[in-house]
Design a protein around this motif. Structure first.
Motif, PDB file in Angstrom:
ATOM      1  N   GLN A  72      23.948   0.868   0.579  1.00 22.53           N
ATOM      2  CA  GLN A  72      24.503   0.747   1.957  1.00 22.53           C
ATOM      3  C   GLN A  72      24.660  -1.173   2.805  1.00 22.53           C
ATOM      4  OE1 GLN A  72      22.868   2.814   5.544  1.00 22.53           O
ATOM      5  NE2 GLN A  72      21.600   4.272   4.140  1.00 22.53           N
ATOM      6  N   THR A  73      23.280  -2.091   2.474  1.00 24.63           N
ATOM      7  CA  THR A  73      24.024  -3.244   3.333  1.00 24.63           C
ATOM      8  C   THR A  73      24.821  -3.869   1.566  1.00 24.63           C
ATOM      9  OG1 THR A  73      22.060  -3.631   3.326  1.00 24.63           O
ATOM     10  CG2 THR A  73      22.377  -5.442   2.760  1.00 24.63           C
ATOM     11  N   ARG A  74      25.294  -3.822   1.231  1.00 24.71           N
ATOM     12  CA  ARG A  74      26.301  -4.432  -0.338  1.00 24.71           C
ATOM     13  C   ARG A  74      27.685  -3.564   0.370  1.00 24.71           C
ATOM     14  NH1 ARG A  74      25.107  -4.823  -6.565  1.00 24.71           N
ATOM     15  NH2 ARG A  74      27.434  -5.998  -6.046  1.00 24.71           N
ATOM     16  N   ILE A  75      27.691  -2.507   0.889  1.00 25.09           N
ATOM     17  CA  ILE A  75      28.851  -1.962   0.824  1.00 25.09           C
ATOM     18  C   ILE A  75      28.992  -2.615   2.670  1.00 25.09           C
ATOM     19  CG2 ILE A  75      30.313   0.202   2.221  1.00 25.09           C
ATOM     20  CD1 ILE A  75      28.339   1.996   0.184  1.00 25.09           C
ATOM     21  N   VAL A  76      28.546  -2.777   2.898  1.00 26.55           N
ATOM     22  CA  VAL A  76      28.095  -3.333   4.858  1.00 26.55           C
ATOM     23  C   VAL A  76      28.642  -4.819   4.887  1.00 26.55           C
ATOM     24  CG1 VAL A  76      27.759  -3.998   6.994  1.00 26.55           C
ATOM     25  CG2 VAL A  76      27.529  -2.012   6.100  1.00 26.55           C
ATOM     26  N   ASP A  77      28.374  -5.559   3.651  1.00 29.98           N
ATOM     27  CA  ASP A  77      28.400  -6.716   3.646  1.00 29.98           C
ATOM     28  C   ASP A  77      29.981  -6.528   2.837  1.00 29.98           C
ATOM     29  OD1 ASP A  77      25.526  -7.421   4.137  1.00 29.98           O
ATOM     30  OD2 ASP A  77      25.075  -7.930   2.090  1.00 29.98           O
ATOM     31  N   HIS A  78      30.412  -6.137   2.264  1.00 35.33           N
ATOM     32  CA  HIS A  78      31.781  -6.757   1.458  1.00 35.33           C
ATOM     33  C   HIS A  78      32.939  -5.909   2.466  1.00 35.33           C
ATOM     34  CE1 HIS A  78      34.631  -6.991  -1.659  1.00 35.33           C
ATOM     35  NE2 HIS A  78      35.298  -5.819  -1.403  1.00 35.33           N
ATOM     36  N   PHE A  79      32.544  -4.836   2.865  1.00 31.98           N
ATOM     37  CA  PHE A  79      33.744  -3.909   4.137  1.00 31.98           C
ATOM     38  C   PHE A  79      33.806  -4.042   5.400  1.00 31.98           C
ATOM     39  CE2 PHE A  79      33.959  -2.442  -0.903  1.00 31.98           C
ATOM     40  CZ  PHE A  79      34.676  -2.224  -0.654  1.00 31.98           C
ATOM     41  N   GLY A  80      32.891  -3.715   5.637  1.00 25.31           N
ATOM     42  CA  GLY A  80      32.242  -4.044   7.024  1.00 25.31           C
ATOM     43  C   GLY A  80      31.385  -2.728   7.299  1.00 25.31           C
ATOM     44  N   PRO A  81      31.107  -2.164   8.366  1.00 26.19           N
ATOM     45  CA  PRO A  81      30.491  -1.210   8.976  1.00 26.19           C
ATOM     46  C   PRO A  81      31.291  -0.009   8.333  1.00 26.19           C
ATOM     47  CG  PRO A  81      30.326  -2.402  11.136  1.00 26.19           C
ATOM     48  CD  PRO A  81      30.805  -3.720   9.513  1.00 26.19           C
ATOM     49  N   MET A  82      30.929   1.333   8.805  1.00 23.25           N
ATOM     50  CA  MET A  82      31.901   2.163   8.690  1.00 23.25           C
ATOM     51  C   MET A  82      32.430   2.699   9.925  1.00 23.25           C
ATOM     52  SD  MET A  82      31.388   6.085   7.942  1.00 23.25           S
ATOM     53  CE  MET A  82      33.091   7.666   8.080  1.00 23.25           C
TER      54      MET A  82
ATOM     55  N   TRP B  36      40.498   5.128   4.792  1.00 22.71           N
ATOM     56  CA  TRP B  36      40.754   4.403   3.847  1.00 22.71           C
ATOM     57  C   TRP B  36      39.520   3.692   3.171  1.00 22.71           C
ATOM     58  CZ3 TRP B  36      45.134   5.687   1.283  1.00 22.71           C
ATOM     59  CH2 TRP B  36      45.724   5.681   2.317  1.00 22.71           C
ATOM     60  N   TRP B  37      38.328   3.068   4.454  1.00 24.64           N
ATOM     61  CA  TRP B  37      36.785   2.804   3.890  1.00 24.64           C
ATOM     62  C   TRP B  37      36.230   4.087   3.082  1.00 24.64           C
ATOM     63  CZ3 TRP B  37      32.037   4.061   5.272  1.00 24.64           C
ATOM     64  CH2 TRP B  37      31.170   2.615   5.525  1.00 24.64           C
ATOM     65  N   VAL B  38      36.280   5.465   3.428  1.00 23.31           N
ATOM     66  CA  VAL B  38      36.379   5.746   2.469  1.00 23.31           C
ATOM     67  C   VAL B  38      35.917   5.671   1.461  1.00 23.31           C
ATOM     68  CG1 VAL B  38      34.700   8.881   2.229  1.00 23.31           C
ATOM     69  CG2 VAL B  38      34.804   7.128   4.131  1.00 23.31           C
ATOM     70  N   LEU B  39      37.475   6.009   0.566  1.00 25.80           N
ATOM     71  CA  LEU B  39      38.038   5.749   0.001  1.00 25.80           C
ATOM     72  C   LEU B  39      37.693   4.573  -0.933  1.00 25.80           C
ATOM     73  CD1 LEU B  39      40.418   6.737  -2.627  1.00 25.80           C
ATOM     74  CD2 LEU B  39      42.637   6.042  -0.739  1.00 25.80           C
ATOM     75  N   ALA B  40      37.952   3.233  -0.383  1.00 30.57           N
ATOM     76  CA  ALA B  40      36.977   1.635  -1.099  1.00 30.57           C
ATOM     77  C   ALA B  40      35.602   2.247  -1.435  1.00 30.57           C
ATOM     78  CB  ALA B  40      37.656   1.026   0.021  1.00 30.57           C
ATOM     79  N   ILE B  41      34.707   3.281  -1.021  1.00 32.04           N
ATOM     80  CA  ILE B  41      33.593   2.392  -1.358  1.00 32.04           C
ATOM     81  C   ILE B  41      33.050   3.880  -2.242  1.00 32.04           C
ATOM     82  CG2 ILE B  41      32.950   1.352   1.026  1.00 32.04           C
ATOM     83  CD1 ILE B  41      32.215   3.982   1.852  1.00 32.04           C
TER      84      ILE B  41
END
Length: 732
Positions: free
Chosen positions: A663-673, A691-696
């Protein structure tokens, strides 16, 4: 703390009025003292009360020998007063090939990194290592990017347009070398030959005047200096030459005037300050009343014409003060028995009453009645020195007056522009201003440290491939690292705009059309866009990039220069070089690295479908059609909103159940959901969150590309729902 220490501290802290009042008390308590008088004079000078300061200095000089360096504060204050008009009367009509420092034809032209051009010797001899126009720092030694190298293009143009003047400069340079060797008479002959070759060169006249001065031929030196001042009345050094010759002829008053004119034009002229200090020191020295010098001073027409009260801009204020002090003294004379010093609290900012505690002012202040004429004006003296009477007469008509009245009286002359160097129109050719890389007229010409000039865009493109000059191969790595925004060479630009206006306008139009081709995608649907072949980009999702390939460095630079700040991103394709679908990226952050690489911060924008592929400047282009979602209405719209909410909740549950590390790595790169929008069809690209979900999601790029290409939101949500279900069922 003693009173003397308090006065010194007040002066050090620039509280000159308090320092002056404290010195008055010291003089009252301890009697006359040279050091106290000098501090008093320095305080008055720093307050701009030059008339009073001069009287104090004169009294101090009669008490003993004082070196000229003690006048440092007074001269600086005087120069500050004179320099209030500095720069207003300097002619800007110098001609296209003139140096703004020496006001002459550019000799060995050197273009600094800021784009301004000067003579090489003018740059090297500047005490402050910065451009005199824009203050950009430079160095005549050290790093290669800041070394003084001749501007090749300008040197060739000057040689072509002004052959006689260039020949004269070479002869003058030979004279300069002889002068350095102490062979002054031979140098003088060289200067004379240079003047004969180019009669309008004021620099040769100035150098010959200097050669005459060092040989003691002051009359001949003065003749040349006068011509220099007539030719270039806005050049400070000409008046310095004139003042030096006048002092050599013992015409001190006129020399003082010339030095003051020099400092009016250039307040930082150190040699003129030193010379003016010496002349003032000579005038302040006590003079024997029976000496020939005293008689000459009293007969001097300059002394009879100018008065101390006309010296500085605050003359009227000082005259009012003189009358006030004189009236106060008359009252004091009637009450001689009343004399008690005013108590002063040193801890407050209140100053002493100067009318009661200024013995120096009282002794050397002029009493003037309304009916008195200038000839009836007489100073009050106390007879404390055998030369007091003559010294007072000497300052009755003080030469200091010349430093204001004469300078201000000739402002109109200074305002006239001097001769400029103009190009013979019949020999101007367009080929003289062509870039050696694109073989077209210079556009935004920029000069490298090695002295070669190119179009700024042409140079950038070459530096994308090699960090060396395209002509001489000198390394430009440091230049590239410290000068991303390369300045144009203003002299060349001015020449083209003046003498080739139609050609340069046409060149501007061509460049503008080229940029419009790059930016067309930002203004119309179906335009041709630049394509970066690298990775899959998604709408609203950040996509950081490290750009190092020369073709893409050029593409990014053109996108920024055109104002579009956008380009297309596609994944590679084995059959067609890049995929059929892609996404626009908008640049929101750009950082250049020293070697020309750059780091981009971008965010996804519109989706597009490639209709036709192409190539420009080495990178891919595509004619595209931008995609928009089909809008669902009625029952289909209600069903879509319900599906959107259900898939959102499913995605959120899956995300929060991930390990914290992921979760931390995803938020650092793509921002919060992102939050769920009330209307999933408010954007033509669909809701931000999906699109955020598709990216992760760990999906194959081909699956992601197929989802990107769909224009029906319901279909994309169904694919995401299926993918999330499979991911949830995978055992942890």
């Amino acid at each position: 703390m003693e009173l003397e220490d308090l006065a010194t501290e007040a002066f050090r802290r620039s509280n000159f009025e308090l320092a002056s009042d404290l010195v008055d008390r010291l003089l009252e308590e301890r009697g006359q003292n040279i050091e106290f008088l000098l501090m008093k004079g320095d305080s008055l000078a720093n307050m701009g009360r030059l008339n009073e300061a001069l009287s104090v200095y004169s009294h101090a000089f009669r008490m003993g020998d004082i070196s000229s360096d003690k006048l440092h504060n007074f001269v600086n204050a005087l120069v500050k007063n004179l320099s209030q008009n500095a720069g207003r009367y300097i002619s800007k009509d110098l001609g296209k090939f003139s140096c703004c420092v020496c006001r002459g034809l550019l000799s060995k032209p050197t273009t600094l990194l800021c784009g301004h051009t000067f003579c090489k010797s003018c740059v090297e001899h500047q005490s402050k290592r910065s451009c005199v126009i824009c203050k950009f720092p430079y160095s005549s030694s050290g790093s290669k990017s800041k070394k003084m190298t001749l501007d090749v293009t300008l040197s060739e143009l000057i040689l072509k347009y002004f052959p006689s003047e260039v020949n004269s400069q070479e002869i003058k340079a030979a004279g300069n070398e002889l002068f350095k060797l102490g062979r002054h008479s031979e140098a003088q002959e060289k200067y004379s030959l240079a003047i004969k070759t180019a009669p309008g060169d004021h620099l040769c006249l100035s150098n010959r005047s200097h050669a005459y001065n060092v040989q003691g031929l002051y009359k001949e030196a003065l003749q040349d200096a006068v011509k220099v001042c007539q030719m270039r009345p806005d050049w400070a050094k000409g008046f310095y030459r004139k003042g030096t010759a006048l002092v050599g002829l013992e015409r001190q008053e006129e020399g003082m005037e010339a030095f003051s004119r020099c400092l009016t034009l250039d307040p930082s002229f150190h040699s003129a300050k030193v010379s003016l200090t010496k002349v003032l020191h000579t005038f302040l020295q006590p003079v024997d009343a029976s000496s020939l010098k005293a008689n000459e001073l009293q007969r001097s027409p300059i002394f009879n014409k100018f008065h101390l009260d006309d010296v500085v801009s605050d003359g009227q204020e000082e005259s009012s003060r003189v009358e006030e002090v004189a009236a106060e003294e008359e009252k004091e004379d009637e009450k001689k028995d009343e004399s008690s010093p005013v108590k002063h609290n040193l801890n407050t900012s209140r100053t002493l009453d100067r009318r009661k505690f200024s013995p120096v002012d009282r002794k050397y202040t002029k009493k003037r009645l309304p009916s008195q004429t200038d000839e009836q004006f007489q100073p009050i003296t106390d007879g404390s020195s055998p030369h007091t009477e003559n010294q007072s007469k000497r300052f009755k008509k003080c030469p200091l007056s010349m430093l204001e009245s004469r300078v201000s009286g000739e402002k109109e002359q200074v305002a006239k522009p001097g001769p400029g160097y103009k190009i013979p129109l019949d020999i101007i050719e367009k080929a003289d201003f062509e870039c050696s890389l694109c073989l077209r007229l210079f556009y935004q010409p920029t000069t490298t440290p090695c002295g070669h000039t190119f179009c700024r865009g042409c140079l950038d493109r070459c530096l994308d491939y090699s960090q060396a000059c395209p002509l001489c191969k000198q390394s430009l790595t440091e230049y590239q690292a410290s000068n991303r925004e390369k300045k144009v060479t203003y002299t060349l630009l001015d020449l083209m705009e003046t003498y080739l206006p139609s050609d340069y306008t046409e060149r501007q139009l061509i460049h503008r059309k080229e940029l419009e081709q790059v930016a067309s995608h930002a203004f119309q649907d179906g335009g041709t866009i630049p394509v970066f072949v690298c990775t899959l980009a998604l709408p609203t999702i950040p996509c950081p990039l490290h750009v190092f390939e020369p073709r893409y460095r050029l593409m990014i630079r053109q996108a920024m220069e055109s104002g579009a700040r956008q380009f297309g991103m596609c994944v590679a394709d084995d059959e067609n070089e890049f995929a059929e679908y892609g996404c626009m990226l908008e640049i929101n952050q750009l950082e250049y690295l020293p070697d020309g690489r750059c780091v981009l911060g971008t965010i996804g924008g519109r989706r597009f479908k490639v209709l036709e592929r192409g190539m420009r400047n080495g990178y891919n282009t595509a004619k595209v059609e931008f995609l928009k979602d089909t809008v669902a209405e009625g029952d289909a719209g209600s069903e879509l909103r319900a599906l959107n909410h259900a898939v959102y909740q499913q995605a959120r549950t899956w995300f929060v159940n991930l390990p914290i590390y992921h979760q931390t790595r995803i938020v650092d790169h793509f921002g919060p959901m992102p939050q769920q929008a009330s209307d999933p069809q408010s954007s033509f690209n669909g809701p931000h969150w999906h699109w955020w979900v598709l990216a992760i999601l760990p999906l194959h790029p081909r699956v992601q590309l197929s989802i990107l290409s769909k224009t029906i939101l319901k279909e994309r949500l169904k694919v995401l729902e299926l993918s999330l279900t499979r991911m949830t069922n995978i055992p942890s």
